[in-house]
Design a protein around this motif. Sequence first.
Motif, mmCIF file in Angstrom:
data_model
loop_
_atom_site.group_PDB
_atom_site.id
_atom_site.type_symbol
_atom_site.label_atom_id
_atom_site.label_comp_id
_atom_site.label_asym_id
_atom_site.label_seq_id
_atom_site.Cartn_x
_atom_site.Cartn_y
_atom_site.Cartn_z
ATOM 1 N N ALA A 196 -44.151 1.677 27.440
ATOM 2 C CA ALA A 196 -44.073 0.617 28.460
ATOM 3 C C ALA A 196 -43.102 1.031 29.560
ATOM 4 N N GLY A 197 -43.370 0.508 30.750
ATOM 5 C CA GLY A 197 -42.494 0.828 31.885
ATOM 6 C C GLY A 197 -42.559 2.309 32.221
ATOM 7 N N GLY A 198 -43.752 2.892 32.112
ATOM 8 C CA GLY A 198 -43.926 4.318 32.440
ATOM 9 C C GLY A 198 -43.130 5.230 31.520
ATOM 10 N N PHE A 200 -43.050 1.486 15.975
ATOM 11 C CA PHE A 200 -43.315 1.985 17.334
ATOM 12 C C PHE A 200 -44.807 2.240 17.505
ATOM 13 N N THR A 201 -45.339 1.852 18.659
ATOM 14 C CA THR A 201 -46.759 2.115 18.904
ATOM 15 C C THR A 201 -46.928 3.587 19.278
ATOM 16 N N LYS A 202 -48.034 4.160 18.827
ATOM 17 C CA LYS A 202 -48.261 5.600 19.065
ATOM 18 C C LYS A 202 -49.380 5.860 20.054
ATOM 19 N N GLY A 224 -49.369 -6.029 28.462
ATOM 20 C CA GLY A 224 -50.404 -5.342 27.688
ATOM 21 C C GLY A 224 -50.036 -5.265 26.214
ATOM 22 N N THR A 225 -48.769 -5.041 25.935
ATOM 23 C CA THR A 225 -48.323 -4.941 24.543
ATOM 24 C C THR A 225 -48.457 -6.301 23.853
ATOM 25 N N VAL A 226 -48.027 -7.356 24.563
ATOM 26 C CA VAL A 226 -48.141 -8.702 23.999
ATOM 27 C C VAL A 226 -49.607 -9.024 23.721
ATOM 28 N N ASN A 227 -50.473 -8.660 24.661
ATOM 29 C CA ASN A 227 -51.895 -8.934 24.492
ATOM 30 C C ASN A 227 -52.416 -8.287 23.213
ATOM 31 N N GLU A 228 -52.018 -7.048 22.984
ATOM 32 C CA GLU A 228 -52.483 -6.360 21.774
ATOM 33 C C GLU A 228 -51.912 -7.004 20.505
ATOM 34 N N VAL A 229 -50.643 -7.377 20.557
ATOM 35 C CA VAL A 229 -50.002 -7.977 19.376
ATOM 36 C C VAL A 229 -50.728 -9.274 18.990
ATOM 37 N N GLY A 251 -41.450 -3.547 31.411
ATOM 38 C CA GLY A 251 -42.625 -2.874 31.962
ATOM 39 C C GLY A 251 -42.796 -3.229 33.415
ATOM 40 N N SER A 252 -43.972 -2.905 33.934
ATOM 41 C CA SER A 252 -44.175 -3.124 35.362
ATOM 42 C C SER A 252 -44.521 -4.577 35.692
ATOM 43 N N GLY A 253 -45.047 -5.342 34.716
ATOM 44 C CA GLY A 253 -45.489 -6.695 35.042
ATOM 45 C C GLY A 253 -44.586 -7.805 34.530
HETATM 46 N N1 LIG Z 1 -47.420 5.354 22.322
HETATM 47 C C1 LIG Z 1 -48.204 5.026 23.365
HETATM 48 N N2 LIG Z 1 -48.596 5.975 24.248
HETATM 49 C C2 LIG Z 1 -49.347 5.658 25.306
HETATM 50 N N3 LIG Z 1 -49.764 4.395 25.597
HETATM 51 C C3 LIG Z 1 -49.399 3.422 24.750
HETATM 52 C C4 LIG Z 1 -48.605 3.677 23.594
HETATM 53 N N4 LIG Z 1 -48.379 2.514 22.960
HETATM 54 C C5 LIG Z 1 -49.028 1.551 23.676
HETATM 55 N N5 LIG Z 1 -49.628 2.083 24.746
HETATM 56 C C6 LIG Z 1 -50.345 1.412 25.837
HETATM 57 O O1 LIG Z 1 -49.415 1.188 26.900
HETATM 58 C C7 LIG Z 1 -50.039 0.336 27.835
HETATM 59 C C8 LIG Z 1 -49.036 -0.339 28.735
HETATM 60 O O2 LIG Z 1 -48.312 -1.235 28.047
HETATM 61 P P1 LIG Z 1 -47.690 -2.531 28.729
HETATM 62 O O3 LIG Z 1 -48.712 -3.248 29.514
HETATM 63 O O4 LIG Z 1 -47.045 -3.258 27.642
HETATM 64 O O5 LIG Z 1 -46.569 -1.962 29.672
HETATM 65 P P2 LIG Z 1 -46.549 -1.798 31.245
HETATM 66 O O6 LIG Z 1 -47.838 -1.394 31.791
HETATM 67 O O7 LIG Z 1 -45.407 -0.939 31.559
HETATM 68 O O8 LIG Z 1 -46.261 -3.256 31.725
HETATM 69 P P3 LIG Z 1 -47.194 -4.378 32.387
HETATM 70 O O9 LIG Z 1 -48.482 -4.518 31.607
HETATM 71 O O10 LIG Z 1 -46.340 -5.548 32.284
HETATM 72 O O11 LIG Z 1 -47.492 -3.919 33.766
HETATM 73 C C9 LIG Z 1 -50.949 -0.552 27.018
HETATM 74 O O12 LIG Z 1 -52.260 -0.373 27.487
HETATM 75 C C10 LIG Z 1 -50.839 0.018 25.590
HETATM 76 O O13 LIG Z 1 -52.080 0.056 24.941
#
Ligand SMILES: Nc1ncnc2c1ncn2[C@@H]1O[C@H](COP(=O)(O)OP(=O)(O)OP(=O)(O)O)[C@@H](O)[C@H]1O
Length: 302
Positions: free
Chosen positions: A10-12, A37-39, A66-71, A93-95
């Motif tokens: 998350a957050g790049g 931790f998500t992989k 996106g993470t919350v949505n998956e959870v 993250g970005s949103g």
């Molecule tokens: N280990 C990982 N490596 C790559 N992508 C992952 C991993 N774990 C989760 N993801 C994916 O990361 C994506 C981005 O996550 P998330 O939306 O939570 O963060 P974000 O994009 O930084 O914030 P926002 O959605 O608020 O803009 C999700 O699509 C998720 O499926």
Amino acid sequence: MVFLIYNPAAGGGRAGKIWDRVEDLLKKHGIDHKVAFTKRPGHAMEISKKAFKEGYRRIAAFGGDGTVNEVVNGIFLNGYDLREVVFGWIPFGSGKDWARTIGVPLEIEEAIKTLKDGKEFVQDLGVGEYEKASGEIEKRAFVNVAGLFFDGFVTYRTNLLKRKNRVSYFSRIFSSIIEYDPPTARIQIDEKVWEKRVFSMNVGTCKYNGGGMNQLPHAVPDDGLLAVTVINDIGKLRILANLHRVFNGKLLEHPGVEGYQAKKVVVEFQRDEPVEFDGESFWAKKIFFSIIPGVIRVLVKK
Ligand SMILES: Nc1ncnc2c1ncn2[C@@H]1O[C@H](COP(=O)(O)OP(=O)(O)OP(=O)(O)O)[C@@H](O)[C@H]1O
């Protein structure tokens, strides 16, 4: 015991670098936790399903929308009763857009504190059953906002970027407005039906998406209704001249924009188009939206 699902991407990828600090804060505030931790994309769904099966009923996410949505989908799509779970969220993250409506603090330590002494807020869950051009039918829930037409297109293009931030998102918005050619679609909102070209459309339980854009100013997260905004195809110059309205809450005051509150929404394109649920992109030809009232229990600031 809180089961924390942590997205290091998350957050790049910045999330992965601050785990030690987050762990210190969890200890400082006496939050008994287990972390996973998500992989990969989709992994948070597998983890939340497993956590539920193992008996955890306090499940928290660290990451963006996106993470919350998956959870949440890991519980919902596997047929478990969402009402048994109290969700927590440390937005990063970005949103972080869902947090803006329901009152989860955007600052990490403040959000961590809600895991211990936050109050429970109960809101509705948006559901989209979608059909692809291939005939495949799938289902996914959203806690915040779904986007179609331009919103689906620009989110899809932004999600292709490795490093997402507000600058990349807004530069994508401008270039995408120029490029976007809105398709004709059949839209049903409760009993009203149209066939028309729409520039952008959102369906949601909460107000913000895209990093603080108020696309659904009339959304009420716990009223049992989907808020819907339809931005008609009013021409690119008018769209550009009125972009500020997504930041000042006055989007619905423009005569080319329609706002609804509905129980059922159906959108049918002529081919697969990109759509997004809580910032997660996929492609669909037809989507049936519905709402399940009062099933998401989430900890917010007292
Ligand atoms: N280990 C990982 N490596 C790559 N992508 C992952 C991993 N774990 C989760 N993801 C994916 O990361 C994506 C981005 O996550 P998330 O939306 O939570 O963060 P974000 O994009 O930084 O914030 P926002 O959605 O608020 O803009 C999700 O699509 C998720 O499926």
